[in-house]
Design an enzyme around this catalytic site. Structure first.
Site, PDB file in Angstrom:
ATOM      1  N   MET A 200       0.995  -1.075   0.276  1.00  0.00           N
ATOM      2  CA  MET A 200       0.340   0.677   0.311  1.00  0.00           C
ATOM      3  C   MET A 200       0.593   1.493  -0.019  1.00  0.00           C
ATOM      4  SD  MET A 200      -3.554  -1.257   2.875  1.00  0.00           S
ATOM      5  CE  MET A 200      -3.865  -0.112   2.529  1.00  0.00           C
ATOM      6  N   HIS A 201       0.225   2.636  -0.117  1.00  0.00           N
ATOM      7  CA  HIS A 201       0.666   3.801   0.169  1.00  0.00           C
ATOM      8  C   HIS A 201       1.908   4.486  -1.402  1.00  0.00           C
ATOM      9  CE1 HIS A 201      -1.079   2.418   3.773  1.00  0.00           C
ATOM     10  NE2 HIS A 201      -0.068   2.293   4.034  1.00  0.00           N
TER      11      HIS A 201
ATOM     12  N   ASP B 119      -2.666  -5.214   0.639  1.00  0.00           N
ATOM     13  CA  ASP B 119      -1.711  -6.640   1.123  1.00  0.00           C
ATOM     14  C   ASP B 119      -2.587  -6.769   2.007  1.00  0.00           C
ATOM     15  OD1 ASP B 119      -1.258  -4.356   2.751  1.00  0.00           O
ATOM     16  OD2 ASP B 119       1.110  -4.959   2.476  1.00  0.00           O
TER      17      ASP B 119
END
Length: 483
Positions: free
Chosen positions: A79-80, A235
């Site tokens: 992520m991110h 995830d």
């Protein structure tokens, strides 16, 4: 057949899954992470495409008949990350990853703005996407002015697969640009982050179709029919789909490099002050909350490196059943901490070292410290009204009977150990593809794995461990005062 692609930080895992949910074959491809400066962590998105090409080619080679029957692809990923694209969809700079901390000042400034926590449901951590773009605006203005789209890592992979700019709720919730309760981009948050709505991808639910595999790519892979690509999930959301953690009361504890305690939620109940992450789940009208500690098995790995013994050997010295808690305490803040402290500067410590302290005492303290740190997350979850009836243990640390019994006793919850198999994010991504293609209900597809055994809390030791936990909690402010 369905394909789950999990785009991790160090590699891509591809799992081919049949219509009954059985994994037919799995393959992986690795790629590097660049650290050009201290605290920086970057990746070349071209490496993700190469890894995807390689894993799909490998599955086609080893499972030709099964691969030819592919009907859907699901995506999961780290992520991110900030993948910045120009007007021609060309990558403008290396992707800034989730574990990059350069944007700490921008994160703090964004977090202090009115309505940011209220709308996003979360503290703005330096690793989130929005502060990364503010850093680019300040330090690479030419790049910032050229940004036409920002995609999360797995969504750049989707662009290559389908030609569409699409994300889904669970990953988008970790950007600090999304109204996590409304499951939509927030104009207020975008403005706070100096971004525009047209720079965002479209949003779909993780269990919905986000696009179709490009015809030229399908032909190259020998696929005759249309192949749907599902929204997928970040995830941890995809991992929750892999273990069937969808409804209130369900959750898992992951003892990996970092530690995660995740609870599925039927309602939106953010508590950013606790440093819990409150994100949309990958299925509609569902959220999840999770506490994160930055060094779980990493703490034991550090101890192993210092002592010159393998982690499994250190754990084996303690046996398979716990006794009373030791008098030595370990604070596992080797890389700072997220939940509940949101403190990137804090560092770990032993407290109570004695001339008689032995290696096994230190090992016990390390494993207890990780368990106590995860209990901080459990207490934060309880404060939001989250209900956890039991937990599933996953990750490499769950192979230690001692550690699992310790967690069960400190948590006061039974912990289930799954039967041998792969129940990770790649399976969850494939399950999301099944739902997108077949229209089945998520709960019918995303079932919990068979349980090999259940570890019950040691009721005779629970009071002693609760007392030890209170001592652990008291150490953080003391450590903070001197570091």
């Amino acid at each position: 057949m369905f394909l789950g692609l999990d785009l991790g930080t160090s590699g891509l895992r591809a799992s081919l899954v049949d219509e009954a949910g059985r994994i037919v074959d799995t393959t992986e491809a690795s790629y590097p992470v660049a650290h050009p400066h201290s605290g920086w962590s970057e990746q070349d998105p071209a490496d993700w495409i190469a890894a995807c090409q390689g894993t799909m080619a490998a599955l086609r080679r080893t499972q030709p008949k099964a691969f030819a029957a592919l009907r859907g692809i699901g995506l999961s990923g780290q992520m991110h990350g900030a993948t910045l694209l120009g007007a021609d969809d060309k990558v403008l700079r290396p992707c800034i990853l989730w574990n990059d901390t350069r944007a700490h000042d921008e994160a703090a400034a964004l977090d202090a703005l009115p309505d940011v926590r209220r709308l996003s449901g979360n503290i703005v951590f330096p690793g989130f996407t929005a502060p990364k773009l503010l850093w680019v605006a300040a330090h690479e203005p030419d790049v910032f002015s050229a940004v036409a789209k920002v995609l999360l890592p797995k969504d750049y992979l989707r662009l290559w697969l389908t030609g569409t700019h699409v994300s889904e709720m669970s990953d988008a919730a970790g950007t600090s640009w999304m109204d996590t309760g409304a499951r939509a981009w927030s104009g207020t948050l975008l403005e706070a982050g100096q971004m525009r709505a047209e720079q965002m991808p479209d949003l779909v639910e993780g269990s919905a179709v986000s696009g179709r595999l490009r015809a030229d790519l399908a032909a190259e892979l020998g696929l005759a029919g249309s192949v749907a690509v599902a929204g997928g999930g970040g995830d941890n959301a995809a991992a929750a789909c892999g273990v069937g953690a969808l409804a209130e009361g369900a959750g898992f504890v992951s003892l990996g490099t970092s530690g995660v305690l995740l609870a599925a939620r039927d309602r939106y109940a953010p508590a950013p002050e606790t440093a819990l992450h409150t994100f949309c789940h990958a299925v509609p009208e569902t959220w999840y909350q999770m506490g994160v500690i930055l060094a779980a098995t990493d703490s034991l790995n550090w101890h192993a490196r210092i002592t010159g013994h393998k982690p499994a050997a250190l754990s084996a010295e303690l046996g398979t059943a716990i006794g009373a808690p030791g008098s030595l305490r370990f604070l596992p803040y080797l890389s700072g901490e997220r939940t509940p402290h949101n403190d990137s500067a804090i560092r770990g410590a032993f407290a109570g070292l004695d001339i008689a302290t032995e290696r096994a005492d230190m090992t016990r303290a390390v494993m207890e410290g990780v368990a106590f740190a995860l209990t901080d997350s459990l207490e934060a979850l309880k404060a939001t009204g989250a209900r956890l009836d039991r937990l599933l243990a996953i990750g490499g640390g769950s192979k230690s009977p001692y550690w699992v019994e310790l967690l069960a006793t400190v948590f006061g919850l039974p912990i289930d150990l799954p039967a041998q198999g792969d129940y990770g994010a790649a399976l969850g991504a494939a399950r999301l593809a099944m739902v997108a293609v077949t229209g089945a209900k998520p709960a019918e597809v995303m079932t919990p794995p068979p349980v090999a055994r259940t570890v019950a809390p040691r009721a005779d030791l629970t009071p002693a461990y609760r007392e030890a936990y209170q001592g652990f909690r008291a150490l953080y402010p003391a450590l903070k005062a001197v570091t």
